[in-house]
Enzyme design. Structure first.
Site, short mmCIF file in Angstrom:
data_model
loop_
_atom_site.label_atom_id
_atom_site.label_comp_id
_atom_site.label_asym_id
_atom_site.label_seq_id
_atom_site.Cartn_x
_atom_site.Cartn_y
_atom_site.Cartn_z
N GLU A 209 0.81 -1.22 0.00
CA GLU A 209 0.00 0.00 0.00
C GLU A 209 0.85 1.27 0.00
O GLU A 209 0.35 2.35 0.29
CB GLU A 209 -0.98 -0.03 1.18
CG GLU A 209 -1.95 -1.20 1.02
CD GLU A 209 -3.01 -1.27 2.10
OE1 GLU A 209 -2.94 -0.49 3.06
OE2 GLU A 209 -3.90 -2.12 1.97
N ASP A 318 -13.61 -4.21 10.08
CA ASP A 318 -13.34 -4.54 8.68
C ASP A 318 -13.65 -6.02 8.46
O ASP A 318 -14.74 -6.38 8.02
CB ASP A 318 -11.90 -4.20 8.33
CG ASP A 318 -11.49 -4.66 6.93
OD1 ASP A 318 -12.37 -4.95 6.10
OD2 ASP A 318 -10.28 -4.75 6.66
N LYS A 343 -15.54 -1.64 2.03
CA LYS A 343 -14.79 -2.13 0.86
C LYS A 343 -15.81 -2.76 -0.07
O LYS A 343 -16.35 -3.82 0.25
CB LYS A 343 -13.77 -3.17 1.30
CG LYS A 343 -12.64 -2.64 2.17
CD LYS A 343 -11.78 -3.79 2.68
CE LYS A 343 -10.52 -3.30 3.36
NZ LYS A 343 -9.76 -4.40 4.00
#
Length: 432
Positions: A209, A318, A343
């Site tokens: 990332e 998440d 997401k």
């Protein structure tokens, strides 16, 4: 004008060198929408299925020709002649045609790519930017905000080949007055972090990332070197810049033993002990947000964590919630966490993503729009963050074009909207 005349899928390459699905939706009026599905590394067990071919002779089994065939075959046949402006109908047709709870027949990667391409085509047909079209789909036309970035400047866990257990150490430029100023602060801290790491003899190679991925003595040292970099950049930690972490604790949870095994530090913790470990870090450093602070199945531990920290910190689910309204509803009912990471490939369509954001906001939870570790140049999440006025975005560090593409799109949107899209900074973070 907005009738679908062609749907096309293809296999393209993501930021990790793995295939992913790209889709095009063509309209009778000549407008075309194109979008690509991202892919995660640390994934929740209840995510919608990302369909891979499993043919070891191609891309080590990671090919997506089956998903592409679904786009070019049954999905295309079902959508041709339909109105692209009816996003919920388009998404429901694909979900019903797939016929499974987790999109296992066509793959969430196939359905999502078409879903997003359709939204882009419809926005073009309406002569409006994607973020404005998303705001209309969200039932909040004309309501926008610029998101506070969570910038992942040290990578560990599944996103890097190092000894750091916690997956992401992030900075938030809360002292900025605009998104663009926030990105400048982030870039300056990022460059100063490189100098700090070099001065200590650490690697400045980057992870998936775009954050640095050094071997450090401890997870706390990651926060210490970031604090040094913030000061070196001329900013005040806690005032101009705050900190956030994604533990991705499922990745170091030993299910058989029921313990959290942080191999990088040679330490093990029970759920309660790990919660107190996080509380101690938050006492030492201005951490305002912790994501996946326990294993996705450790609901009792998350309940304790929320009771311990939930009034002071943003606790983001998440792997815990996987952008799924059924699971989120259970979390809200049980008082677990106070924020959800969004997401859209975890659930597999734009309509279901918008439903998760709405459910979170209606319950007083925050929603953090997020990239995946496997990305492309597709910057749809920037428009999603602005068009839903979500308030926060996670899209990596200040390097790698797959990350910076999203930041650059946010710069363009802020320029276009001006005062119509306020940048609210720390006010967007739960508990602050």
């Amino acid at each position: 004008m907005s009738k679908i005349v062609k749907v096309l899928g293809r296999e393209i390459i993501d930021s990790r060198g793995n295939p992913t699905v790209e889709a095009e939706v063509h309209l009778e009026s000549g407008f075309v929408g194109m979008a690509a599905a991202p892919s995660g590394a640390s994934t929740g067990s209840r995510e919608a299925l990302e369909l891979r071919d499993g043919d070891k002779a191609r891309f080590l089994g990671k090919g997506v020709l089956k998903a592409v065939a679904a786009v070019n075959g049954p999905i295309a046949e079902a959508l041709i002649g339909k109105d692209a402006k009816n996003q919920a109908e388009i998404d429901q047709i694909m979900i019903d045609l797939d016929g499974t709870d987790n999109k296992a027949n066509f793959g969430a990667n196939a359905i999502l790519a078409v879903s997003l391409a359709n939204a882009k085509a419809a926005a073009a047909a309406k002569s409006m930017p994607l973020y404005a079209h998303i705001a209309e789909l969200n039932g909040t036309p004309g309501v926008f905000s610029m998101p506070l970035p969570m910038m992942n400047i040290i990578n560990g866990g599944e996103h890097a080949d190092n000894n750091v257990d916690i997956q992401e150490f992030m900075i938030q430029p809360v002292g900025a007055k605009t998104l663009k100023e926030g990105l400048r602060i982030g870039a300056e801290v990022f460059h100063n972090l490189a100098k700090v790491l070099k001065s200590k003899g650490y690697s400045t190679a980057v992870g998936d990332e775009g954050g640095f991925a050094p071997n450090l003595k401890s997870n706390a040292e990651a926060l210490e070197v970031i604090a040094e970099a913030v000061a070196a950049a001329g900013y005040e930690l806690g005032k101009d810049v705050t900190l956030a972490m994604d533990c991705a604790a499922s990745e170091f949870f030993d299910k058989e033993a029921g313990i959290y095994n942080m191999k990088g530090e040679g330490k093990t913790f029970t759920s309660e002990e790990f919660n107190h470990y996080l509380a101690e870090l938050a006492n030492q450093f201005p951490i305002v947000s912790i994501e996946d602070g326990l294993d996705e199945s450790d609901w009792a531990g998350f309940k304790h964590q929320t009771e311990l920290l939930g009034d002071k910190l943003q606790l983001v689910g998440d792997d815990l919630f996987v952008t799924n309204t059924k699971i989120l509803a259970e979390g809200i009912e049980k008082g677990v966490a106070n924020s959800i990471l969004i997401k859209f490939n975890q659930i597999g369509s734009l309509t279901e993503t918008l439903a998760a954001i709405k459910m979170a906001k209606d319950a007083g939870y925050t929603a953090v729009i997020s990239h995946r570790s496997g990305e492309t140049e597709d910057a749809t999440i920037a428009d999603l963050a602005v068009g839903t006025a979500a308030g926060q975005i996670k899209t990596g560090s200040m390097s790698r074009s797959d990350r910076v593409a999203k930041y650059n799109q946010l710069i363009r949107i802020e320029e276009a909207l001006g005062e119509k899209a306020p940048f609210n900074g720390l006010k967007e973070v739960k508990g602050q």
